[in-house]
Design an enzyme around this catalytic site. Structure first.
Site, PDB file in Angstrom:
ATOM      1  N   LYS A 187       9.305   5.661   7.623  1.00  0.00           N
ATOM      2  CA  LYS A 187       9.763   4.464   6.916  1.00  0.00           C
ATOM      3  C   LYS A 187      10.945   4.873   6.041  1.00  0.00           C
ATOM      4  CE  LYS A 187       5.187   2.342   6.251  1.00  0.00           C
ATOM      5  NZ  LYS A 187       4.003   2.395   5.346  1.00  0.00           N
ATOM      6  N   GLU A 200       1.341  -9.586   7.031  1.00  0.00           N
ATOM      7  CA  GLU A 200       2.181  -9.169   8.160  1.00  0.00           C
ATOM      8  C   GLU A 200       2.017 -10.086   9.362  1.00  0.00           C
ATOM      9  OE1 GLU A 200       1.716  -4.965   8.866  1.00  0.00           O
ATOM     10  OE2 GLU A 200       2.668  -4.478   6.962  1.00  0.00           O
ATOM     11  N   SER A 254       0.876  -1.185   0.000  1.00  0.00           N
ATOM     12  CA  SER A 254       0.000   0.000   0.000  1.00  0.00           C
ATOM     13  C   SER A 254       0.908   1.228   0.000  1.00  0.00           C
ATOM     14  CB  SER A 254      -0.909  -0.009   1.225  1.00  0.00           C
ATOM     15  OG  SER A 254      -0.163   0.075   2.420  1.00  0.00           O
ATOM     16  N   GLU A 276      -4.021   5.610  11.873  1.00  0.00           N
ATOM     17  CA  GLU A 276      -3.080   6.003  10.805  1.00  0.00           C
ATOM     18  C   GLU A 276      -3.824   6.115   9.478  1.00  0.00           C
ATOM     19  OE1 GLU A 276       0.301   3.313  10.695  1.00  0.00           O
ATOM     20  OE2 GLU A 276       0.498   3.545   8.526  1.00  0.00           O
ATOM     21  N   GLU A 332      -4.835  -2.660   9.000  1.00  0.00           N
ATOM     22  CA  GLU A 332      -4.108  -3.201  10.154  1.00  0.00           C
ATOM     23  C   GLU A 332      -4.836  -2.900  11.459  1.00  0.00           C
ATOM     24  OE1 GLU A 332      -0.048  -1.683   9.930  1.00  0.00           O
ATOM     25  OE2 GLU A 332      -0.125  -1.862   7.754  1.00  0.00           O
ATOM     26  N   HIS A 388      -3.476  -6.235   2.360  1.00  0.00           N
ATOM     27  CA  HIS A 388      -2.604  -7.253   2.958  1.00  0.00           C
ATOM     28  C   HIS A 388      -3.308  -8.586   3.176  1.00  0.00           C
ATOM     29  CE1 HIS A 388       0.233  -3.936   4.737  1.00  0.00           C
ATOM     30  NE2 HIS A 388       0.244  -3.988   3.415  1.00  0.00           N
ATOM     31  N   ASP A 421       0.945   8.503   7.033  1.00  0.00           N
ATOM     32  CA  ASP A 421       1.907   7.554   6.453  1.00  0.00           C
ATOM     33  C   ASP A 421       1.974   7.845   4.957  1.00  0.00           C
ATOM     34  OD1 ASP A 421       3.364   5.443   5.438  1.00  0.00           O
ATOM     35  OD2 ASP A 421       1.860   3.919   5.863  1.00  0.00           O
ATOM     36  N   LYS A 480       6.226  -0.116  14.495  1.00  0.00           N
ATOM     37  CA  LYS A 480       5.182  -0.953  13.907  1.00  0.00           C
ATOM     38  C   LYS A 480       5.881  -2.112  13.217  1.00  0.00           C
ATOM     39  CE  LYS A 480       2.541   0.633  10.455  1.00  0.00           C
ATOM     40  NZ  LYS A 480       1.319   0.619   9.632  1.00  0.00           N
ATOM     41  N   HIS A 497       8.155  -0.929   9.709  1.00  0.00           N
ATOM     42  CA  HIS A 497       8.580  -1.898   8.680  1.00  0.00           C
ATOM     43  C   HIS A 497       7.711  -1.709   7.431  1.00  0.00           C
ATOM     44  CE1 HIS A 497       5.189  -4.972   9.703  1.00  0.00           C
ATOM     45  NE2 HIS A 497       4.764  -3.747   9.663  1.00  0.00           N
ATOM     46  N   ASP A 502      -4.418   0.990  11.333  1.00  0.00           N
ATOM     47  CA  ASP A 502      -3.934   1.655  10.118  1.00  0.00           C
ATOM     48  C   ASP A 502      -5.013   1.461   9.069  1.00  0.00           C
ATOM     49  OD1 ASP A 502      -2.787   2.729   7.902  1.00  0.00           O
ATOM     50  OD2 ASP A 502      -1.076   1.359   7.802  1.00  0.00           O
TER      51      ASP A 502
HETATM   52  C1  2PG Z   1       1.690   0.581   6.011  1.00  0.00           C
HETATM   53  C2  2PG Z   1       2.612  -0.514   5.593  1.00  0.00           C
HETATM   54  C3  2PG Z   1       3.330  -1.264   6.663  1.00  0.00           C
HETATM   55  P1  2PG Z   1       2.922  -1.324   3.161  1.00  0.00           P
HETATM   56  O1  2PG Z   1       0.766   0.959   5.279  1.00  0.00           O
HETATM   57  O2  2PG Z   1       1.882   1.189   7.061  1.00  0.00           O
HETATM   58  O3  2PG Z   1       2.504  -1.874   7.593  1.00  0.00           O
HETATM   59  O4  2PG Z   1       2.132  -1.314   4.568  1.00  0.00           O
HETATM   60  O5  2PG Z   1       4.334  -1.672   3.479  1.00  0.00           O
HETATM   61  O6  2PG Z   1       2.211  -2.356   2.318  1.00  0.00           O
HETATM   62  O7  2PG Z   1       2.804   0.056   2.596  1.00  0.00           O
HETATM   63 MG    MG Z   2       0.280   2.709   6.722  1.00  0.00          MG
END
Ligand code: 2PG
Ligand code: MG
Length: 408
Positions: free
Chosen positions: A332, A202, A41, A268, A160, A151, A307, A383, A360, A237
């Site tokens: 990230k 995850e 995502s 989030e 999440e 996911h 994010d 996370k 992560h 999330d």
């Molecule tokens: C998120 C992430 C990690 P992805 O959205 O926060 O949990 O997902 O790495 O698929 O963007």
């Molecule tokens: Mg996110």
């Protein structure tokens, strides 16, 4: 310090997709390697990752000829050199994944040269900005126990569902989180039958649910059963950019119910990645009006985090601050491309008094860098998925090891 050799090669991530690993050697003979994680995502504003094969070529053809035998005094010098060498706005030439693997491999090699634990070296690089009391600070663990959205294939709109132990040590947090995770797995198998405890990307459970709130009901029941309800907070999330079939209004109504019924600590990406305004309206509604209103992230009863909205990018973070959109932020390193820029994002968040949650990606290798990074900058949260699947366990076990190292 001079880099005497560098090479790159493809390795698999946790979804069986190719990613890039970089191995380098310093002039003093110290070697280190690092691999890049990959999101699913992903935010549109994230820096570009190259396909693994192209990333490997970019190290051989662009990076290696320019950095081998060149002297770098510190991490920032190397990282700034990589950014200049790439020369594009979105890192499309070298690739943010390539840059990050080079950047982390260099960081590791420098830590080894100093004979320092990686988190200690991160702390030195982070430098002055660390609160002197930060030594005792540990990020809280954001454990994703139910997977939905992109996911999992279970129809949940939201990505999440997290439990966030309140315990002061990693060891206790993992214990609390794992107990609830196991109780939840048993309850799901009992309630929903065969396959209900299968895992998503995850490591969280990923069965079909009756509605988007049911996972929290079941998580709460599992925590109660284990008499651990008071030892955790809840988090979500939404990854709303990828939600199909829910309007802004429906999202707002969902959060209202969620907040009323479950008092989550953390939400989030409640809205789309460019919807700074809806974030701000939510922040104003739940945390008070006006710029800088509401308690600073860490002390607030609700962390509203960006994010995909902020993508570890200080330009976008500045917009989020000007608009009053968030009081917390995901960091990230692979969204931006170098360790130095990720450190800068943490510094900016601290200046804004936002809570910092290092994260992560859903596609991970066994590289455990993120644990040292989160601990090194004394993040408020980390996370890292469920306590399951090797690539997630690598990070949990590294945190436990860090806790032992820090106690020495
Ligand atoms: C998120 C992430 C990690 P992805 O959205 O926060 O949990 O997902 O790495 O698929 O963007
Ligand atoms: Mg996110």
């Amino acid at each position: 310090m001079k880099v005497s050799s560098i090479s790159a090669y493809p390795v698999l991530d946790s979804r069986g997709m190719w990613t890039v690993e970089v191995s380098l050697m310093l002039q003093n003979g110290v070697r280190a390697a690092a691999s890049a994680p990959q999101g699913k995502s992903t935010g549109a504003a994230e820096m570009r990752a190259l396909p693994a094969a192209a990333a490997v070529k970019s190290v051989a053809n662009i990076v290696a000829p320019r950095i081998v035998h060149k002297d770098f005094r510190n991490q920032a010098e190397l990282d700034e050199f990589l950014v200049r060498l790439d020369g594009t706005k979105n890192r499309a030439r070298i690739g943010a994944n390539t840059m990050l693997a080079v950047s982390i491999a260099f960081l590791r090699a420098m830590a080894r040269t100093k004979k320092a634990a990686l988190w200690k070296h991160v702390r030195d690089e982070y430098g002055l900005w660390v609160d002197p009391t930060a030594k005792a600070l540990r990020p809280r663990l954001f454990m994703n126990v139910v997977n939905g959205g992109l996911h999992a294939e279970n129809g949940l709109h939201f990505q999440e569902y997290m439990i966030i132990p309140k315990s002061r040590t990693f060891a206790e947090s993992v214990e609390v989180g794992a107990k609830i995770y196991h109780a939840l797995g048993s309850a799901l198998a009992k309630a929903k039958g065969r396959g209900a405890a299968n895992l998503g990307d995850e490591g969280g459970f990923a069965p079909a649910f009756r509605n988007d709130l049911e996972p929290f009901l079941m998580i709460r029941a599992a925590a109660r059963k284990m008499k651990l309800e008071k030892k955790i907070d809840l988090g979500l999330d939404a990854a709303a950019t990828d939600i199909k079939g829910m309007s802004r209004r429906q999202l707002k109504n969902f959060y209202k119910k969620l907040i009323k019924g479950f008092k989550p600590l953390y939400i989030e990406d409640p809205f789309g990645e460019n919807d700074f305004k809806s974030f701000a309206a939510m922040r104003a509604e739940y945390l008070g009006n006006g710029m800088g209103a509401g308690a600073p992230g860490v002390r607030s009863a609700l962390w509203i985090a960006g994010d995909d909205l902020t993508t570890t990018n200080t330009d976008r973070m500045a917009v989020a601050q000007a608009k009053g959109s968030v009081n917390a932020v995901i960091v990230k390193p692979n969204q931006i491309g170098t360790v130095t820029e990720a450190l800068n994002a943490v510094r900016m968040a601290r200046a804004y008094r936002w809570a910092v949650v290092v994260s992560h990606r859903s596609g991970e290798t066994n590289d455990d860098f993120i644990a040292d990074f989160a601990y090194g900058v004394a993040a408020d949260g980390l996370k890292l998925g469920a306590p399951a699947r090797g690539e997630r366990i690598a990070k949990y076990n590294r945190l436990l090891q860090i806790e032992r190292e820090a106690a020495e």
